[in-house]
Design a protein around this motif. Structure first.
Motif, PDB file in Angstrom:
ATOM      1  N   HIS A  93       0.837  -1.209   0.000  1.00  0.00           N
ATOM      2  CA  HIS A  93       0.000   0.000   0.000  1.00  0.00           C
ATOM      3  C   HIS A  93       0.875   1.263   0.000  1.00  0.00           C
ATOM      4  CE1 HIS A  93      -3.394  -2.598   1.969  1.00  0.00           C
ATOM      5  NE2 HIS A  93      -3.229  -2.842   0.679  1.00  0.00           N
ATOM      6  N   ASP A  94       0.334   2.311  -0.635  1.00  0.00           N
ATOM      7  CA  ASP A  94       1.118   3.527  -0.858  1.00  0.00           C
ATOM      8  C   ASP A  94       1.649   4.161   0.431  1.00  0.00           C
ATOM      9  OD1 ASP A  94       1.284   3.623  -3.540  1.00  0.00           O
ATOM     10  OD2 ASP A  94      -0.228   5.198  -3.835  1.00  0.00           O
ATOM     11  N   ASP A  95       0.882   4.047   1.530  1.00  0.00           N
ATOM     12  CA  ASP A  95       1.356   4.697   2.759  1.00  0.00           C
ATOM     13  C   ASP A  95       2.496   3.913   3.428  1.00  0.00           C
ATOM     14  OD1 ASP A  95      -0.670   2.743   3.392  1.00  0.00           O
ATOM     15  OD2 ASP A  95      -0.780   3.557   5.423  1.00  0.00           O
ATOM     16  N   HIS A  96       3.006   2.888   2.721  1.00  0.00           N
ATOM     17  CA  HIS A  96       4.156   2.113   3.208  1.00  0.00           C
ATOM     18  C   HIS A  96       5.235   1.952   2.145  1.00  0.00           C
ATOM     19  CE1 HIS A  96       2.066   0.781   6.914  1.00  0.00           C
ATOM     20  NE2 HIS A  96       1.036   1.133   6.158  1.00  0.00           N
ATOM     21  N   ALA A  97       4.823   2.053   0.872  1.00  0.00           N
ATOM     22  CA  ALA A  97       5.719   1.643  -0.205  1.00  0.00           C
ATOM     23  C   ALA A  97       5.970   2.729  -1.246  1.00  0.00           C
ATOM     24  CB  ALA A  97       5.127   0.424  -0.901  1.00  0.00           C
ATOM     25  N   ALA A  98       5.326   3.899  -1.093  1.00  0.00           N
ATOM     26  CA  ALA A  98       5.283   4.867  -2.192  1.00  0.00           C
ATOM     27  C   ALA A  98       6.656   5.233  -2.741  1.00  0.00           C
ATOM     28  CB  ALA A  98       4.554   6.132  -1.730  1.00  0.00           C
ATOM     29  N   ASP A  99       7.652   5.395  -1.876  1.00  0.00           N
ATOM     30  CA  ASP A  99       8.961   5.882  -2.339  1.00  0.00           C
ATOM     31  C   ASP A  99      10.019   4.786  -2.410  1.00  0.00           C
ATOM     32  OD1 ASP A  99       8.209   8.643  -2.638  1.00  0.00           O
ATOM     33  OD2 ASP A  99       8.156   8.773  -0.451  1.00  0.00           O
ATOM     34  N   ALA A 100       9.611   3.536  -2.234  1.00  0.00           N
ATOM     35  CA  ALA A 100      10.601   2.450  -2.172  1.00  0.00           C
ATOM     36  C   ALA A 100      11.384   2.328  -3.480  1.00  0.00           C
ATOM     37  CB  ALA A 100       9.908   1.130  -1.842  1.00  0.00           C
ATOM     38  N   LYS A 101      10.684   2.290  -4.593  1.00  0.00           N
ATOM     39  CA  LYS A 101      11.377   2.070  -5.866  1.00  0.00           C
ATOM     40  C   LYS A 101      12.281   3.250  -6.209  1.00  0.00           C
ATOM     41  CE  LYS A 101      10.738   0.714 -10.660  1.00  0.00           C
ATOM     42  NZ  LYS A 101       9.795   0.206 -11.684  1.00  0.00           N
ATOM     43  N   SER A 102      11.770   4.457  -6.000  1.00  0.00           N
ATOM     44  CA  SER A 102      12.556   5.646  -6.333  1.00  0.00           C
ATOM     45  C   SER A 102      13.845   5.703  -5.514  1.00  0.00           C
ATOM     46  CB  SER A 102      11.707   6.896  -6.084  1.00  0.00           C
ATOM     47  OG  SER A 102      12.463   8.043  -6.347  1.00  0.00           O
ATOM     48  N   GLY A 108      20.723   2.566  -4.962  1.00  0.00           N
ATOM     49  CA  GLY A 108      21.236   1.204  -5.161  1.00  0.00           C
ATOM     50  C   GLY A 108      20.883   0.280  -4.009  1.00  0.00           C
ATOM     51  N   ALA A 109      20.036   0.736  -3.080  1.00  0.00           N
ATOM     52  CA  ALA A 109      19.675  -0.090  -1.921  1.00  0.00           C
ATOM     53  C   ALA A 109      18.925  -1.350  -2.351  1.00  0.00           C
ATOM     54  CB  ALA A 109      18.780   0.719  -0.971  1.00  0.00           C
ATOM     55  N   LEU A 121       8.594  -4.695  -9.017  1.00  0.00           N
ATOM     56  CA  LEU A 121       9.329  -3.432  -9.138  1.00  0.00           C
ATOM     57  C   LEU A 121      10.314  -3.451 -10.312  1.00  0.00           C
ATOM     58  CD1 LEU A 121      10.187  -2.678  -5.379  1.00  0.00           C
ATOM     59  CD2 LEU A 121       8.233  -1.883  -6.720  1.00  0.00           C
ATOM     60  N   ARG A 122      10.701  -4.649 -10.762  1.00  0.00           N
ATOM     61  CA  ARG A 122      11.644  -4.822 -11.873  1.00  0.00           C
ATOM     62  C   ARG A 122      12.969  -4.095 -11.616  1.00  0.00           C
ATOM     63  NH1 ARG A 122       8.915  -7.772 -15.044  1.00  0.00           N
ATOM     64  NH2 ARG A 122       6.683  -7.532 -15.371  1.00  0.00           N
ATOM     65  N   LEU A 123      13.489  -4.293 -10.440  1.00  0.00           N
ATOM     66  CA  LEU A 123      14.814  -3.766 -10.092  1.00  0.00           C
ATOM     67  C   LEU A 123      15.868  -4.755 -10.563  1.00  0.00           C
ATOM     68  CD1 LEU A 123      13.993  -2.711  -6.422  1.00  0.00           C
ATOM     69  CD2 LEU A 123      14.533  -1.134  -8.291  1.00  0.00           C
TER      70      LEU A 123
END
Ligand SMILES: [Zn+2]
Length: 263
Positions: A93-102, A108-109, A121-123
């Protein structure tokens, strides 16, 4: 082979006497490079977002909801400042994951969450650490256990909690979004969390302060309870609700967004 063995022996001879004869404080520095005092640093960024630095200097970012988080101080909203070793996400959910990919792409985390969501996420493969309940990851000097939470996580996978096990034996439990559930007894039995980041938000989505406090009293014996996931949006529990429920429970440690505490 011989060269390698000789190098090992030389290193051992150079290192051991220094450790053996150093005063205790100096030994602590030798054993825990990168920190001054072997403390766990916890910074609350508002809602369910925490930046945690281990006694050995490993930084982990939990549930990064920063750029659009009304509780995060403006001075901490620039995503470029975050360079964690790993980003841990309890659910999609966005209130936990919104900025994870960015943040993962900038820094590089590695990203640790359920297998299905991490894959979405296709990292690069080296950054994508998908797991599931019962799984364990080692990041620096922190062992990360994936434990159940009672919630949802759509799209992608299932909700998690995390138990962080530090090298000095202390443990921290992030409940994620959940209601009280009986298997919390097993989390206590296996990991005996010292510090609990406790969801108390209530409203339509998660356990409210009373259910959260009941869970603590029924299943856990922490030294520190840090409430989270409240006060961010209308409908969630307020600071007053949390303090009213916990009353004079001296374990309750209310943080301000942006504040860092050391344990
Ligand atoms: Zn939530």
């Amino acid at each position: 082979m011989f060269t390698s063995l000789r190098r090992t022996l030389v290193v051992a001879l150079l290192t051991l006497p220094a450790v053996a004869h150093a005063p205790l404080a100096a030994q602590a520095r030798i054993n825990r490079p990168g920190t001054r005092s072997g403390q766990i640093a916890i910074r609350w960024l508002g809602h369910a977002t925490f930046e945690i630095t281990s006694p050995g200097g490993t930084t982990l970012l939990l549930d990064p909801f920063i750029s659009g988080n009304p509780s995060t101080p403006d001075s901490l909203k620039n995503l470029s400042r975050y360079r964690p070793a790993a980003i841990l996400v309890t659910h999609s959910h966005d209130d936990h994951a919104a900025d994870a990919k960015s943040i993962a792409q900038r820094s590089g985390a590695k990203v640790i969450s359920t297998y299905e969501w991490v894959n979405s996420l296709r990292l690069p493969a080296a950054q994508a650490l998908g797991g599931n309940v019962g799984g364990t990851f080692q990041v620096g000097d922190v062992t990360i256990h994936l434990v159940p939470a009672m919630h949802s996580s759509d799209p992608g996978g299932r909700p998690l909690g995390f138990v962080l096990q530090f090298a000095d034996g202390r443990t921290l439990y992030d409940t994620g979004d959940t209601w009280i559930f009986g298997d919390m007894a097993l989390i206590q039995e296996m990991y005996k969390p010292n510090i609990i980041l406790l969801n108390v938000g209530g409203g339509p989505y998660t356990e409210d302060p009373h259910a959260a406090h009941t869970a603590i009293n029924k299943y856990f014996s922490p030294t520190t309870i840090i409430p989270m996931h409240y006060g961010t949006f209308p409908g969630l529990a307020t600071d007053r609700d949390v303090r009213a429920e916990f009353g004079n429970d001296r374990r309750l440690t209310v943080m301000r967004p942006g504040q860092t505490l050391r344990f």
